[in-house]
Design a protein around this motif. Sequence first.
Motif, PDB file in Angstrom:
ATOM      1  N   THR A 113     -17.666  -5.976  53.044  1.00  0.00           N
ATOM      2  CA  THR A 113     -18.013  -4.644  53.555  1.00  0.00           C
ATOM      3  C   THR A 113     -19.121  -4.028  52.710  1.00  0.00           C
ATOM      4  OG1 THR A 113     -15.750  -4.315  54.359  1.00  0.00           O
ATOM      5  CG2 THR A 113     -17.126  -2.351  54.117  1.00  0.00           C
ATOM      6  N   LYS A 114     -18.960  -4.087  51.395  1.00  0.00           N
ATOM      7  CA  LYS A 114     -19.990  -3.563  50.485  1.00  0.00           C
ATOM      8  C   LYS A 114     -21.313  -4.294  50.690  1.00  0.00           C
ATOM      9  CE  LYS A 114     -17.047  -1.987  46.657  1.00  0.00           C
ATOM     10  NZ  LYS A 114     -16.621  -2.254  45.253  1.00  0.00           N
ATOM     11  N   HIS A 115     -21.225  -5.608  50.850  1.00  0.00           N
ATOM     12  CA  HIS A 115     -22.415  -6.442  51.042  1.00  0.00           C
ATOM     13  C   HIS A 115     -23.209  -5.991  52.264  1.00  0.00           C
ATOM     14  CE1 HIS A 115     -24.873 -10.030  51.659  1.00  0.00           C
ATOM     15  NE2 HIS A 115     -24.343 -10.171  52.866  1.00  0.00           N
ATOM     16  N   PHE A 116     -22.524  -5.820  53.393  1.00  0.00           N
ATOM     17  CA  PHE A 116     -23.230  -5.470  54.627  1.00  0.00           C
ATOM     18  C   PHE A 116     -23.744  -4.029  54.612  1.00  0.00           C
ATOM     19  CE2 PHE A 116     -21.043  -9.237  56.429  1.00  0.00           C
ATOM     20  CZ  PHE A 116     -22.169  -9.883  56.912  1.00  0.00           C
ATOM     21  N   LEU A 117     -22.988  -3.127  54.007  1.00  0.00           N
ATOM     22  CA  LEU A 117     -23.462  -1.745  53.907  1.00  0.00           C
ATOM     23  C   LEU A 117     -24.684  -1.664  52.988  1.00  0.00           C
ATOM     24  CD1 LEU A 117     -20.099   0.267  53.746  1.00  0.00           C
ATOM     25  CD2 LEU A 117     -21.633  -0.021  55.706  1.00  0.00           C
ATOM     26  N   LYS A 118     -24.670  -2.453  51.934  1.00  0.00           N
ATOM     27  CA  LYS A 118     -25.816  -2.479  51.019  1.00  0.00           C
ATOM     28  C   LYS A 118     -27.055  -3.051  51.701  1.00  0.00           C
ATOM     29  CE  LYS A 118     -27.096  -3.842  46.316  1.00  0.00           C
ATOM     30  NZ  LYS A 118     -26.676  -4.567  45.083  1.00  0.00           N
TER      31      LYS A 118
END
Length: 245
Positions: A222-227
Amino acid sequence: MMKDFTLQIIGHRGASFNAPENTLSAIQLAWNLGIKKAEIDVHLSKDYQIVVIHDENTKRLTGKDALVKDQTLAELQDLSVCLKTGVDKIPTLKEVLETIPIESTLIIEIKCGKEIIPILEREVANYSFDALVFISFDYEVISEVKKSFPNNKSLWLLDLDYTKETEKEYVGIESILKKTKQANLDGINVWAGKIADKNFVEAVKTANLLLYIWSTNSVELTKHFLKLGADAVTTDRPKWILDQL
């Protein structure tokens, strides 16, 4: 100051990790937990009622081996959804629409064909454009939906590398973007796999399109895609993911 990720997390079939998917329990739980976006799936019953269920067959959810399209609404609502949290029913779209809080968004995935559109038009007529987003894997269906609901956001769902078979069918981001623009769609909603890499995301954002990601219960992903720049990520555990973020 901490960033507010509330508008970037979508409850997949409601808060489906903690309640039976696509039921009023799961959807209401998502809203009660402060989730601002919840996703559901819809089919048409035999008597042309819009019902909220993912599969075309009721067996996985209820134990009865029957096609949704061959059952009337009364027959479908006579079935019990028996999962770990107890007993629930297959709801209608009308019932789910009535739960939407102010300043929240229901994302409706259309799992059947274009025949649902005239009924959908009647049922959602009194809801604001911001309250409803439409998604579908079927390009023809989502294209027709956008024509019928030009002011609502509509996104094309894509498997990408969800399976080895769908990975073989991947035609490249340029072709996807071209078709998305041709249908005046607002964006794409793609599988949280390796094809959706930095270059893929940049291409979508450069085209001024929305990018939603489905579906992961991983905080790291989730963090990866939001970043990378995704506009929203879909998860079965929306509150837990939000707390981790």
